[in-house]
Design an enzyme around this catalytic site. Structure first.
Site, PDB file in Angstrom:
ATOM      1  N   SER A  88       0.801  -1.230   0.000  1.00 47.27           N
ATOM      2  CA  SER A  88       0.000   0.000   0.000  1.00 47.27           C
ATOM      3  C   SER A  88       0.827   1.271   0.000  1.00 47.27           C
ATOM      4  CB  SER A  88      -0.922   0.012   1.222  1.00 47.27           C
ATOM      5  OG  SER A  88      -0.178   0.149   2.413  1.00 47.27           O
ATOM      6  N   THR A 212      -2.366   3.294   3.032  1.00 47.11           N
ATOM      7  CA  THR A 212      -1.557   4.506   3.048  1.00 47.11           C
ATOM      8  C   THR A 212      -0.942   4.520   4.419  1.00 47.11           C
ATOM      9  OG1 THR A 212      -3.037   5.740   1.593  1.00 47.11           O
ATOM     10  CG2 THR A 212      -1.771   7.060   3.140  1.00 47.11           C
ATOM     11  N   THR A 230       1.823   7.064   0.131  1.00 38.57           N
ATOM     12  CA  THR A 230       0.987   5.965  -0.366  1.00 38.57           C
ATOM     13  C   THR A 230       1.290   5.607  -1.814  1.00 38.57           C
ATOM     14  OG1 THR A 230      -1.346   5.268  -0.566  1.00 38.57           O
ATOM     15  CG2 THR A 230      -0.840   7.468  -1.306  1.00 38.57           C
ATOM     16  N   ARG A 240      -4.228   9.212 -11.910  1.00 38.54           N
ATOM     17  CA  ARG A 240      -5.147   9.560 -10.803  1.00 38.54           C
ATOM     18  C   ARG A 240      -4.338   9.981  -9.562  1.00 38.54           C
ATOM     19  NH1 ARG A 240      -5.928   7.437  -5.324  1.00 38.54           N
ATOM     20  NH2 ARG A 240      -8.114   7.642  -4.757  1.00 38.54           N
ATOM     21  N   THR A 263      -6.467   7.942   5.625  1.00 38.36           N
ATOM     22  CA  THR A 263      -6.304   6.850   4.676  1.00 38.36           C
ATOM     23  C   THR A 263      -7.711   6.426   4.253  1.00 38.36           C
ATOM     24  OG1 THR A 263      -6.373   5.132   6.375  1.00 38.36           O
ATOM     25  CG2 THR A 263      -4.220   5.982   5.812  1.00 38.36           C
ATOM     26  N   GLY A 264      -7.759   5.672   3.172  1.00 43.69           N
ATOM     27  CA  GLY A 264      -9.061   5.236   2.690  1.00 43.69           C
ATOM     28  C   GLY A 264      -9.370   5.877   1.355  1.00 43.69           C
TER      29      GLY A 264
HETATM   30  N1  ASP Z   1      -6.184   7.494   0.346  1.00 42.04           N
HETATM   31  C1  ASP Z   1      -5.430   6.789  -0.635  1.00 42.04           C
HETATM   32  C2  ASP Z   1      -5.881   7.193  -1.988  1.00 42.04           C
HETATM   33  O1  ASP Z   1      -7.055   7.398  -2.199  1.00 42.04           O
HETATM   34  C3  ASP Z   1      -5.559   5.316  -0.568  1.00 42.04           C
HETATM   35  C4  ASP Z   1      -5.667   4.741   0.760  1.00 42.04           C
HETATM   36  O2  ASP Z   1      -5.450   5.367   1.760  1.00 42.04           O
HETATM   37  O3  ASP Z   1      -6.003   3.587   0.831  1.00 42.04           O
HETATM   38  O4  ASP Z   1      -5.063   7.263  -2.861  1.00 42.04           O
END
Ligand code: ASP
Length: 358
Positions: A88, A212, A230, A240, A263-264
């Site tokens: 990740s 992340t 991340t 992106r 994160t997310g």
């Molecule tokens: N927030 C990160 C993103 O959207 C991914 C993650 O945290 O899982 O790129």
């Protein structure tokens, strides 16, 4: 696993006697920062695994010797970025839809109100260090793609292949099994997914569609810094950019208040300016724990009109200048955990699932 600090151990203390005084929680084992007791350094990361612990020990070595929060956060983040097993973050991160690992990272120094970030950076294993250099050596905040790479190379970073065999195999499997629920579809919150379906329901065994790391620290001068780094949403569209390199979304730090990281699903974090929101909530007297939960509630409230059943996967972490920590995730059955290192040692802190069962 070592003892977790449970939020159930929170003892609420009222500081000051005037009306509207701040209510500050104290976590057992953690001391409130105040002038009489002196500033206690602290470092946390959203990674609660072994690598997260190693990262905390690395950051702590710097803090305990009087080093800066900025340096501690960078070196701790590098440990996680360089772990090839972690799909990740950094080296070994899952690639985008074309099989290219594109990394996003941000850095913020709460003392100087300076920030730096890189997005879609390819071939550099430690984007956190590049983001730190953008912060310290340019008047810009965000460099992307080829420009970010050029900048990194100018500073002596070596280009390396970031796609590990493990990540490549996962990507190839995803290619084989592409479905209508990939990122070419309509926004997730407008899709007709039933309650139990997730965005990635076709790939339950592939880890880290999201993932992340956030690293936040206070040094012995009381200065606060943070980093988010991340490989972003796995199999994302080429180019992106998620929330991680966006100051105010994936990260925010302010010496007068504290710091927060996310994160997310980055799209929701960008639209909600979540990290900035959390810091603002803490400024208004909310504890880090409350502020993280406030941000999740705010996102859910925003979606109520378009899709009341939509609960994006988010996890927020925060610290305040008093040395208190917070963590909350949107949904699921397991409490989110973070790693915490203070002069009392390493520990894990159990956060809160804000919308269990969603
Ligand atoms: N927030 C990160 C993103 O959207 C991914 C993650 O945290 O899982 O790129």
């Amino acid at each position: 696993m070592k003892n977790s600090i449970s939020r159930r151990n929170f003892v609420y203390k009222t500081v000051g006697a005037s009306a509207g005084a701040l209510v500050i929680p104290s976590i057992s084992g953690f001391t409130l920062q105040d002038k009489t007791r002196g500033i206690k350094p602290l470092i946390i990361t959203s990674h609660a695994n072994e690598t997260g612990q190693k990262a905390m020990e690395t950051g702590w070595e710097i803090l305990k010797n009087g080093g800066s929060a900025v340096d501690a956060v960078e070196k701790a983040a590098n440990i996680i970025e360089l772990d090839p097993e972690d799909t990740s973050v950094g080296y070994g991160g899952l690639p985008n839809e074309r099989g290219i690992v594109q990394l996003d990272s941000s850095f913020m120094d709460g003392k100087t109100y300076s920030a730096g970030a890189v997005a879609c950076l390819e071939n550099i294993k430690t984007p956190a260090s590049v983001a730190k250099l953008v912060m310290q050596h340019t008047d810009h905040v965000l460099l992307v793609g080829a420009g970010a790479l050029e900048f990194a190379k100018a500073w002596g970073f070596q280009e390396e292949n970031l796609l590990t065999e493990k990540a490549r195999k996962i990507w190839l499997r995803w290619k084989e099994e592409m479905s209508p629920s990939d990122d070419w579809g309509s926004p997730e919150h407008l899709q007709n997914l039933s309650k139990n379906e997730t965005y990635w329901h076709d790939f339950p065994d592939i880890e880290h569609h999201y993932g992340t790391t956030n690293v936040l620290a206070i040094d012995s001068n009381g200065d606060i810094a943070g980093c988010t780094t991340t490989s972003g949403l796995s199999f994302k569209l080429n180019g992106r950019v998620g929330d991680s390199p966006i100051i105010g979304a994936g990260l925010y730090a302010d010496n007068e208040v504290g710091a927060a990281g996310a994160t997310g699903r980055g799209e929701d974090v960008i639209k909600s300016c979540a990290s900035y929101y959390i810091v603002l909530r803490m400024k208004d007297g909310r504890t880090p724990q409350q502020a993280c939960q406030d941000a999740l509630q705010m996102i859910v409230d925003r979606y109520k009109k378009v899709n009341p059943g939509y609960f994006p996967s988010e996890k927020f972490v925060a610290i305040n200048k008093f040395g208190e920590v917070g963590c909350a995730s949107m949904k699921g059955t397991r409490n989110p955990q973070i790693s915490v290192r203070t002069d009392k040692g390493y520990d894990r802190y159990d956060g809160v699932v804000a919308f269990p069962g969603k």
